[in-house]
Structures are given as structure tokens and as C-alpha cells.
Motif scaffolding. Structure first.
Motif, short mmCIF file in Angstrom:
data_model
loop_
_atom_site.label_atom_id
_atom_site.label_comp_id
_atom_site.label_asym_id
_atom_site.label_seq_id
_atom_site.Cartn_x
_atom_site.Cartn_y
_atom_site.Cartn_z
N VAL A 106 -13.98 -34.56 80.10
CA VAL A 106 -13.34 -35.07 78.88
C VAL A 106 -14.35 -35.15 77.74
CG1 VAL A 106 -12.17 -37.07 77.85
CG2 VAL A 106 -11.49 -36.25 80.13
N GLY A 107 -15.56 -35.62 78.04
CA GLY A 107 -16.61 -35.66 77.01
C GLY A 107 -16.91 -34.28 76.46
N PHE A 108 -16.99 -33.30 77.36
CA PHE A 108 -17.25 -31.92 76.95
C PHE A 108 -16.13 -31.42 76.04
CE2 PHE A 108 -16.75 -27.35 77.58
CZ PHE A 108 -18.03 -26.89 77.34
N LEU A 109 -14.88 -31.64 76.45
CA LEU A 109 -13.74 -31.18 75.65
C LEU A 109 -13.67 -31.89 74.30
CD1 LEU A 109 -11.03 -30.90 78.45
CD2 LEU A 109 -12.27 -29.02 77.33
N LEU A 110 -13.92 -33.19 74.30
CA LEU A 110 -13.94 -33.92 73.03
C LEU A 110 -15.02 -33.38 72.10
CD1 LEU A 110 -13.44 -37.58 74.28
CD2 LEU A 110 -11.93 -36.35 72.69
N PHE A 111 -16.22 -33.20 72.64
CA PHE A 111 -17.31 -32.71 71.79
C PHE A 111 -17.01 -31.31 71.26
CE2 PHE A 111 -21.12 -30.16 71.22
CZ PHE A 111 -21.57 -30.77 70.06
N ARG A 112 -16.54 -30.42 72.12
CA ARG A 112 -16.24 -29.06 71.65
C ARG A 112 -15.13 -29.09 70.59
NH1 ARG A 112 -19.61 -26.45 70.78
NH2 ARG A 112 -18.38 -24.56 70.73
N PHE A 113 -14.14 -29.97 70.77
CA PHE A 113 -13.09 -30.10 69.76
C PHE A 113 -13.68 -30.48 68.41
CE2 PHE A 113 -10.44 -32.98 67.27
CZ PHE A 113 -9.44 -32.10 66.89
N PHE A 114 -14.45 -31.57 68.38
CA PHE A 114 -15.00 -32.04 67.10
C PHE A 114 -16.00 -31.04 66.52
CE2 PHE A 114 -13.50 -36.27 68.55
CZ PHE A 114 -12.74 -36.60 67.44
N ASP A 115 -16.75 -30.35 67.39
CA ASP A 115 -17.72 -29.38 66.91
C ASP A 115 -17.04 -28.15 66.31
OD1 ASP A 115 -20.25 -28.23 66.44
OD2 ASP A 115 -20.22 -27.22 68.38
N ILE A 116 -15.96 -27.72 66.90
CA ILE A 116 -15.26 -26.52 66.42
C ILE A 116 -14.32 -26.86 65.25
CG2 ILE A 116 -13.56 -24.75 67.04
CD1 ILE A 116 -14.84 -24.89 69.92
N ALA A 117 -13.54 -27.92 65.38
CA ALA A 117 -12.56 -28.27 64.33
C ALA A 117 -13.23 -28.82 63.08
CB ALA A 117 -11.56 -29.29 64.88
N LYS A 118 -14.36 -29.48 63.25
CA LYS A 118 -15.13 -30.05 62.14
C LYS A 118 -14.26 -30.84 61.16
CE LYS A 118 -18.81 -26.61 62.28
NZ LYS A 118 -19.48 -27.26 63.36
N PRO A 119 -13.60 -31.89 61.65
CA PRO A 119 -12.77 -32.68 60.72
C PRO A 119 -13.61 -33.48 59.74
CG PRO A 119 -12.86 -33.75 62.86
CD PRO A 119 -13.57 -32.43 63.01
N GLY A 120 -13.04 -33.71 58.55
CA GLY A 120 -13.60 -34.61 57.55
C GLY A 120 -15.07 -34.44 57.24
N PRO A 121 -15.83 -35.50 57.46
CA PRO A 121 -17.25 -35.47 57.07
C PRO A 121 -18.09 -34.46 57.86
CG PRO A 121 -16.77 -37.48 58.31
CD PRO A 121 -15.45 -36.78 58.05
N ILE A 122 -17.63 -34.08 59.04
CA ILE A 122 -18.39 -33.10 59.83
C ILE A 122 -18.40 -31.77 59.09
CG2 ILE A 122 -18.50 -31.84 62.01
CD1 ILE A 122 -17.13 -34.29 63.33
N LYS A 123 -17.25 -31.35 58.59
CA LYS A 123 -17.16 -30.09 57.84
C LYS A 123 -17.97 -30.16 56.55
CE LYS A 123 -13.81 -26.73 56.25
NZ LYS A 123 -12.38 -26.36 56.30
N TRP A 124 -17.89 -31.28 55.86
CA TRP A 124 -18.63 -31.44 54.62
C TRP A 124 -20.14 -31.31 54.88
CZ3 TRP A 124 -22.33 -34.63 52.53
CH2 TRP A 124 -22.50 -34.55 51.15
N LEU A 125 -20.63 -32.01 55.89
CA LEU A 125 -22.06 -31.94 56.23
C LEU A 125 -22.46 -30.53 56.62
CD1 LEU A 125 -22.46 -35.26 58.23
CD2 LEU A 125 -23.55 -34.72 56.04
N ASP A 126 -21.61 -29.86 57.40
CA ASP A 126 -21.90 -28.50 57.84
C ASP A 126 -22.08 -27.56 56.65
OD1 ASP A 126 -22.15 -26.43 59.88
OD2 ASP A 126 -20.18 -25.75 59.22
N LYS A 127 -21.30 -27.77 55.59
CA LYS A 127 -21.35 -26.88 54.43
C LYS A 127 -22.41 -27.27 53.40
CE LYS A 127 -16.63 -25.16 54.55
NZ LYS A 127 -17.03 -23.89 55.11
N LYS A 128 -22.74 -28.55 53.32
CA LYS A 128 -23.58 -29.04 52.22
C LYS A 128 -25.05 -29.27 52.58
CE LYS A 128 -20.21 -29.38 49.24
NZ LYS A 128 -20.13 -28.53 48.08
N VAL A 129 -25.37 -29.42 53.84
CA VAL A 129 -26.74 -29.79 54.23
C VAL A 129 -27.40 -28.57 54.87
CG1 VAL A 129 -28.18 -31.43 55.48
CG2 VAL A 129 -25.97 -32.17 54.58
N SER A 130 -28.61 -28.27 54.43
CA SER A 130 -29.28 -27.07 54.92
C SER A 130 -30.51 -27.42 55.77
CB SER A 130 -29.69 -26.18 53.74
OG SER A 130 -30.58 -26.89 52.90
N GLY A 131 -31.17 -26.39 56.23
CA GLY A 131 -32.38 -26.55 57.03
C GLY A 131 -32.08 -27.05 58.43
N GLY A 132 -33.13 -27.42 59.14
CA GLY A 132 -32.97 -27.93 60.49
C GLY A 132 -32.09 -29.16 60.55
#
Length: 160
Positions: A106-132
């Protein structure tokens, strides 16, 4: 140039950034790379929250350098083979959970969901923050979201 020729697994930072080589999977490298968190999960599961949180911080802080350096080496900001961020995210998901096949799945599925779907602030951070830091932060946040959901499922009795 193929993916395999860009990376040098003899370089310790690349070996780790590529999830011990799992990130070189030809399909779904992020999913395969997520499994590289399992040794860390199993090694620290018997320790308390302080050790698990410290380990998560260490994995994440080191990951900023590992991912940034490897991305610079290959000239691609967030190459799909760089999966240390998935290692950190899945590890964070599992903090404080009793480790059994149900919580791991369940933890694996939850993490993969949030990592792939990138809801809300996750998507924003993915697009706006660079580097490591940019490579790491969206997966760290996906791990935190997944941790909250997993703990909610455990605390309500849906998972043992």
C-alpha cells in the motif's frame, strides 16, 4: 547516445543516484528505482522514529547532491534513470509503519500514485525548482503525502 553509455555505475554518486542501477530499467525506471529503498526500510524498521526520521533526512540531503551531480554529469536535469528521489520518497512513506507485505504494498502504491499524478504543490515544485533540490523535493513531498495516507489507513484499522 544510449542511456547506458551516458552513465558510469563505477562512479559511486551515479551508482547511488541510479538506485544501484535499477533506474536503468528500460521501462518504468522510477517504479523499479523505488525498490532501491527496501534495504533502508528493512535495516531501520526495528528502530524508533528518531532513527527513521534521521535516516530520511540523511537520504534526502545526500540525494540533493547525488541527483544534482549525476544530472550535471549527463547534462539532463531530471533524467528518468535518476531515481534516488524515489528512494527517499518511498522511505519517507514507510516511516513509523509496521513492515509487512500489506503496508509495503500500500505504501508503494500510494507513493507511486503521488509521484506520478503530482497533485497540487508536488506538480508546482516539480516545475519550478531546479537542480538537485528540485529533483528531490517533489518526491520528498510525495513521500510525505503518502506517509500521511498510510498512517491514516493504519490508525483507522484498514491496515495492520
Amino acid at each position: 547516445m544510449s542511456t547506458k553509455t551516458k552513465f558510469n555505475l563505477k562512479q559511486p554518486h551515479q551508482f547511488l543516484a541510479l538506485g544501484f542501477g535499477l533506474g536503468l530499467a528500460p521501462k518504468a525506471p522510477g517504479t523499479f528505482g523505488t525498490f532501491a529503498a527496501l534495504p533502508f526500510i528493512f535495516l531501520t524498521a526495528q528502530y524508533g522514529l528518531v532513527i527513521q526520521i534521521a535516516t530520511a533526512l540523511l537520504i534526502s540531503i545526500i540525494g540533493i547532491w547525488l541527483c544534482g551531480k549525476t544530472a550535471d554529469d549527463v547534462g539532463v536535469h531530471d533524467h528518468g534513470a535518476i531515481v534516488w528521489d524515489e528512494v527517499a520518497g518511498y522511505y519517507i512513506t514507510m516511516i513509523g509503519a509496521v513492515i509487512n507485505w500489506q503496508t509495503l504494498l500500500v505504501g508503494f502504491l500510494l507513493f507511486r500514485f503521488f509521484d506520478i499524478a503530482k497533485p497540487g504543490p508536488i506538480k508546482w515544485l516539480d516545475k519550478k525548482v531546479s537542480g538537485g533540490f528540485g529533483i528531490m523535493i517533489d518526491d520528498v513531498l510525495a513521500g510525505i503525502f503518502s506517509l500521511i495516507c498510510l498512517q491514516a489507513l493504519i490508525s483507522t484499522g484498514y491496515l495492520v
